[in-house]
Design a protein around this motif. Structure first.
Motif, PDB file in Angstrom:
ATOM      1  N   ARG A 149      -4.029   4.101   6.594  1.00  0.00           N
ATOM      2  CA  ARG A 149      -4.673   4.195   5.292  1.00  0.00           C
ATOM      3  C   ARG A 149      -4.907   5.654   4.925  1.00  0.00           C
ATOM      4  NH1 ARG A 149      -9.330   0.815   6.131  1.00  0.00           N
ATOM      5  NH2 ARG A 149      -8.005  -0.782   7.031  1.00  0.00           N
ATOM      6  N   GLY A 192       0.804  -1.213   0.000  1.00  0.00           N
ATOM      7  CA  GLY A 192       0.000   0.000   0.000  1.00  0.00           C
ATOM      8  C   GLY A 192       0.841   1.269   0.000  1.00  0.00           C
ATOM      9  N   ARG A 217      -4.349   0.937  11.771  1.00  0.00           N
ATOM     10  CA  ARG A 217      -4.464   0.643  10.348  1.00  0.00           C
ATOM     11  C   ARG A 217      -5.288   1.712   9.618  1.00  0.00           C
ATOM     12  NH1 ARG A 217      -5.934  -3.964   7.342  1.00  0.00           N
ATOM     13  NH2 ARG A 217      -7.894  -4.105   8.420  1.00  0.00           N
TER      14      ARG A 217
END
Lengths: 287, 512, 399
Positions: free
Chosen positions: C389, C271, C385
């Motif tokens: 993101r 990511g 998390r």
């Protein structure tokens, strides 16, 4: 997620063969030539495809030393692809197949004994969007130096200052070198990225639409910087902005559908193109 | 000239360690699956019986199991399965390789599967049946024929017992019914008749070292001569073995026989669980994603639900025991089944409570999958429907939900796969080592939610850790484990396939 | 024209359905979240009213008959009538943490290594196949892993202790040696064995290294004073080797948590916006330098949350610990001794505990501890998390 077997290297070579032979290269425009000792990069018969989709066809050109060379052309013409081929960034994508040669100062950059990291150090690159690392301004510039290892703190300090001055950023940031690079404006970030690249002492600097994400004033600063840098290294600029190419570059190559259409001194190419295709594009009659 | 491009800075050992960890993980997975496959499937193969003549002592017949190095020396020893528990007092024998004088595989060696004492390995001398004696070469065909007859008799008896006698007995327990009593007496008479028909014949057996043994034929389930079988015959026997494993009930304290009741129990529980978890999971998913106002509170709830997927399954078991079994079950007993107290009806573990507990356990899986499916539906689809004058419900039921069905199905399959493999909570809420009756039969109300049931996973645990002779039960445990893993792998592969299909259809998420 | 009556009916139906969904949804959410409340409700009577337990009885050493020093001791039911009972839960909590610790020691390097390799080096197609394969690994039921660990692996390790311990050293060395040897190969062979596919072609090589190790291990063991590793361990280090021990549990549970950690860590690594990595590569960084200096720091929180979630799973896992640990309530750090975890204790003892008795409620307390721990750890991981993101999105946004 393909459950298909990945084609072997040999299979892909054959695929490439068919990709390129099925549509024979039509390029044949006049190509300016530089003597070997005037050019830093030489591209010979370079073809490149993403899987089965061809991106570059049988390209041959030489990039002069200590000049700014611009690649122009409509989007999707392969100019960015060509730029990324020059420092082997395509190595990261296993789908890319290539034929032909690129030589840096006479040495084939795809030769098996070549160290990719060293190649990329000598052929620096600045991307379309500024991509400073999430660390301080100082650490961003020192990043490449520290990779080499074994340098003294003093030496790193000096190089950071020199690089920031070369990138015309020193005056703006000298008091906040420890601040996060993300606190800078877009234009400053892009100059920081250039400084970061200069710090490792590249011979060639690849610029992939370096000003496309910036406001007009920042763009002017970057352009001025590009002009100033050519005394030190060779620059290759990809841009979709023809005025920019005309303002900044010494030589211009016009690419279309992965082929080199025309290549010559910027002045000549813009005022007196030899081919109708080039003229159409430059004057905006391009559909 | 500047230094050339060849100055190579290696990346050091780290990339290789990283690659090695992929290789090691994959090898471990492959190794585990291979171990289960070999251990589980090999058990049904009619293995050759060797006649071993040691340098000292009497010869014996045995099936080689494995070899090990003797601790502290260079010698190796081999483990034989020798059976004959009644003659030797054990079923296993270790012998050092260099102590073996001769190894043979005489074709006439027989293996008998017996109801008591386990397997017999040795020679068949004769079959005596009411004065007639088949000896020598005639003994084996006579035995095969007699076993086939026995099999039909046994089937009839078992059918009578399960389908006729057991329900009648239960009916009688609940209140006198003269017709039932007469019927029961008739059935019992027939059973006795069958029993007598089975008795009578006797086998004369002889172990390899010459000890004689008289074996009532009624106790013998199967007989085979592995050394005389051709590969196709062995394959057929293997197939029959696998089928028996899947279709029969366990024998000998779960260390032999099949796992049919466990398969049945697992499937029943998972079905019931699906019936409960699907509507609630889908409702909650729709609520969280479509109806509830999106804000910090919904986000918190969503994190909470997601994290419940990480709460240990045993905690759900404790919750199920406290709330379902003792709370709700206890109250149900007090209200409706007070006459049978203190022996509990619903106040003890059972199929219903196990299904509910697992439904709770898998609820987050279904909710999350539904939500992901809903988030994948492009916003313009919703707007398109609303712009045509649809109410929100109509937009949901006609446009959005049909597009989400594969996602919900994926969630349900993953939930089923998870539930099929969970054992810990079941140990608290209703699994049984050996359930006398399956939860479904011909007796009203046909589905008995309060009964305990058998489960494949628990069967593995129980057989492997609470059996008398774990060594003997091992092949069966392997086979059960293989079966469970296969079921779960197939379910997961289906889910992966569905999800892939789904992504291919809707492209990437358009609403993160 | 739309019939107004029909319109009203439709609107009514809409409202009813919304109500139903809301009721169902809220009901589910509330009842799911009620688990913690219920467990706490059952536990509270332990510490209130008559015969309340002092927390010290649970967590501090208590005098035990026959011992001069106070001991941690878990014996909630008298063995014979009139025997004293001890409610020391410390050994159980200790056993839980010890099992999780050894599992993570084994799983974290492997899972992170695998994540790094697949995010950085693997061709995309291969990676697309590796992920579902490892998902399958996660789906394997604990009872099967526990069975293999307790009944196959434990006896095997007991017989081949020296070889098993030697593997810990030789396998990583083997992987590194493979890299070194590859550099010496002729070019055409080297091209075949590309680093991107190393995850596959290293497997047979590691198998070879492993078999060699096991074959040579007896000779090495013979070189020890006494010629026997177990004897030597006991004599020199005072280590007692149990057949079912923390090492086996760590191995088996590590196997079970590798896929979870891998999946989240891989997500975090891949990511990281590509522009960051390309920026570093363009400066002449090698792939490993790029990873170490740019990608890992950026993905750090994601990797942290991956490890947290792995820890949560390891703490709560029941069947593997139950079947592979020996279930002896000891307070030792030695990897070669057994342990007894909270979860296994619940599974063994709760079916037999009298409803409402102290023992029963103590087991509920154990469940509450597990619930609270995993819920906290998972929430923490989830929050981290989500933050990450958002940060990636900003990185890409600024780009």
């Amino acid at each position: 997620m393909g459950w298909r077997r990945a084609p072997s290297a040999g299979h892909r070579e054959r695929a490439l063969e068919s990709v390129f032979t099925s549509s024979p290269a039509t390029a044949g425009g006049p190509i300016i030539d530089f003597a070997a000792d005037e050019s830093c990069l030489a591209i010979e018969g370079l073809s490149l495809a993403y899987g089965e989709t061809p991106a570059l066809r049988d390209l041959t050109l030489r990039v002069p030393r200590h000049r700014v060379t611009a690649f122009i052309g409509p989007s999707g013409c392969g100019k960015s692809t060509l730029l990324r081929a020059l420092n082997r960034l395509h190595d990261l994508n296993e789908e890319v197949v290539r034929r032909g040669e690129i030589r840096l100062e006479g040495q084939d950059i795809h030769a098996p004994e070549v160290d990719v990291a060293e190649l990329r150090r000598r052929v620096g690159m600045v991307f379309q969007a500024p991509n400073p690392f999430p660390m301080s301004i100082y650490d961003n510039v020192a990043f490449g130096l520290r990779l080499q290892g074994g340098l003294r703190k003093r030496r790193i300090d000096d190089t950071v200052e020199w690089a920031l001055q070369s990138a015309a950023l020193w005056e703006e940031v000298k008091d906040r070198l420890r601040a996060s690079a993300w606190t800078l404006s877009g234009g400053q970030q892009q100059r920081l990225v250039i400084a970061r690249t200069l710090a490792v002492g590249p011979e060639v600097l690849l610029l992939d639409e370096p000003a496309s994400a910036l406001d007009p004033i920042s763009t002017l600063k970057i352009e001025e910087l590009i002009r100033n840098l050519k005394s030190r290294l060779s620059l290759v600029l990809v841009t979709h902005n023809m005025q920019q190419a005309a303002r900044v570059s010494d030589y211009t190559a016009f690419l279309q559908r992965g082929e080199l259409v025309e290549y010559g001194p910027t002045q000549t190419l813009f005022t007196n193109p030899r081919l109708a295709r080039t003229e159409n594009y430059i004057t905006g009659r391009m559909t | 000239m500047r230094p050339f491009l060849t100055r190579r800075r290696g990346e050091g050992p780290w990339p290789w360690l990283a690659a090695g960890s992929v290789a090691l993980s994959l090898s471990m997975l492959a190794g585990l699956l291979l171990l289960l496959a070999v251990g589980g499937l090999g058990h049904f193969w009619p293995a050759e019986v060797s006649e071993v003549t040691p340098r000292e002592g009497a010869p014996f017949a045995g099936i080689p199991v494995r070899e090990e190095r003797v601790v502290g020396s260079e010698r190796r020893e081999r483990l034989y399965f020798t059976g004959n528990l009644d003659l030797d007092g054990e079923r296993w024998r270790w012998i050092p390789l260099d102590a073996i004088a001769a190894l043979e595989a005489p074709p006439e060696l027989v293996v008998l599967e017996r109801r008591r004492w386990g397997d017999f390995l040795g020679h068949l001398v004769a079959l005596e049946d009411g004065g007639r004696r088949h000896a020598g070469a005639a003994a084996w065909p006579a035995l095969e024929e007699r076993l086939a007859t026995l099999e039909t008799l046994r089937d009839e008896r078992d059918h009578l017992r399960d389908a006729v006698v057991a329900p009648l007995v239960r009916r009688l327990e609940q209140g006198g019914d003269p017709a039932a009593a007469a019927e029961l007496a008739r059935a019992n008479a027939r059973i006795r008749e069958l029993q007598t028909a089975m008795q009578g014949a006797t086998l004369v057996l002889e172990s390899v070292d010459g000890r004689r043994l008289e074996q009532p034929l009624a106790e013998v389930l199967r007989a085979w001569r592995p050394n005389a079988m051709s590969p196709p015959q062995k394959l057929a026997a293997w197939g029959r073995g696998v089928w028996r494993f899947l279709s029969e009930g366990p024998r000998a304290a779960n260390s032999a026989g099949g796992v049919w009741p466990a398969i049945f129990g697992t499937v029943m529980m998972v079905l019931l669980m699906s019936v409960v978890v699907t509507p609630f999971g889908v409702l909650a998913g729709i609520y969280l994603n479509e109806v509830a106002r999106q804000g910090p509170f919904t986000r918190l709830v969503r994190i909470g639900v997601r994290n419940l997927a990480g709460v240990p399954s045993i905690v759900y078991g404790v919750f199920g025991l406290g709330v379902f079994v003792h709370g709700i079950g206890g109250s149900l007993d007090a209200w409706f089944f007070a006459d049978s107290l203190p022996s509990p009806t619903f106040g003890t573990g059972g199929l219903l409570w196990a299904s509910l507990t697992l439904a709770l356990l898998t609820l987050p899986v279904v909710i999350v999958a539904t939500e992901e499916g809903l988030a994948r539906v492009p916003e313009h689809q919703r707007e398109g429907a609303l712009a045509l004058g649809a109410t929100r419900m109509e937009m949901l039921t006609r446009v959005v939900l049909p597009m989400t069905v594969p996602a919900m199905l994926t969630g349900l399959i993953l939930a089923v796969a998870r539930a099929a493999g969970e054992v810990a909570p079941l140990m608290l809420v209703g699994v049984a080592k050996l359930a006398p009756q399956v939860p479904v039969d011909g007796e009203f109300p046909f589905l008995h939610l309060e009964r305990k049931f058998m489960h494949l996973g628990y069967h593995i645990y129980d057989t492997a850790f609470h059996g008398d002779d774990v060594q003997a039960a091992m092949p069966l445990v392997y086979a059960t484990a293989l079966l469970l893993v296969l079921v779960i792998l197939v379910l997961n592969l289906t889910a992966i396939f569905l999800r892939h299909h789904l992504r291919a259809r809707h492209g990437v998420a358009s609403r993160a | 024209m739309t019939d107004p009556r029909q319109l009203r009916r439709r609107r009514l139906r809409d409202r009813l359905a919304t109500l139903l969904i809301t009721a169902g949804g809220v009901g589910v959410v509330v009842s799911v979240l009620a688990i913690g409340v219920f467990l706490a409700w059952e536990v509270v009577p332990l510490f209130l009213g008559e015969g309340a337990l002092a927390p010290a009885e649970l967590w501090q050493p208590q005098p035990v008959e026959g011992y001069a020093e106070p001991q941690h001791r878990w014996r909630p039911e008298p063995l014979v009538a009139g025997d004293a009972v001890h409610y020391g839960m410390a050994p159980l909590a200790w056993g839980t943490l010890k099992a999780a610790l050894w599992a993570l020691l084994f799983a974290v390097p492997l899972a992170l290594g695998a994540a790094i390799h697949s995010a950085l080096y693997m061709p995309r197609r291969l990676r697309a196949r590796l992920k579902p394969t490892l998902e399958l690994m996660e789906a394997l039921p604990g009872v099967v892993i526990g069975f293999v660990a307790g009944l196959v692996l434990a006896p095997w390790v007991e017989r081949h202790l020296a070889g098993a311990l030697a593997l810990v050293v030789t396998l990583p060395l083997g992987a590194v040696a493979a890299g070194g040897l590859r550099a010496l190969l002729p070019a055409f062979l080297r091209a075949r064995l590309s680093p991107g596919w190393a995850g596959l072609w290293l497997a047979p090589w590691l198998l070879l290294v492993g078999s060699l190790t096991l074959w040579l291990a007896p000779a090495l063991e013979a070189g020890l004073p006494g010629g026997d590793l177990r004897g030597w361990l006991e004599a020199t280090w005072g280590l007692d080797v149990a057949s079912r021990n923390a090492l086996i549990v760590g191995l088996a549970m590590g196997f079970a948590v590798i896929p979870g950690i891998y999946a989240l860590a891989e997500d975090a690594l891949s990511g990281v916006p590509a522009s960051l990595g390309e920026g570093a590569l363009a400066l002449g960084a090698t792939r490993w330098q790029t990873l170490w200096r740019v990608v890992l720091p950026a993905a750090g929180p994601g990797i942290f949350s991956a490890v947290m979630i792995g820890a949560g799973r390891a703490v709560g896992e029941t069947m593997i610990v139950l079947m592979a640990s020996g279930n002896t309530a000891l307070m030792s750090l030695s990897p070669l001794e057994g342990l007894r975890s909270l979860s296994a204790t619940i599974a063994i003892e709760l079916p037999e505990a009298a409803v409402g008795a102290t023992h029963y409620r103590l087991l509920f307390l154990a469940a509450l501890l597990l619930f609270a721990f995993t819920f906290l750890v998972n929430t923490l991981a989830e929050v981290v998390r989500t933050r990450l993101r958002r940060r990636y999105r900003r990185l890409e946004g600024s780009a």
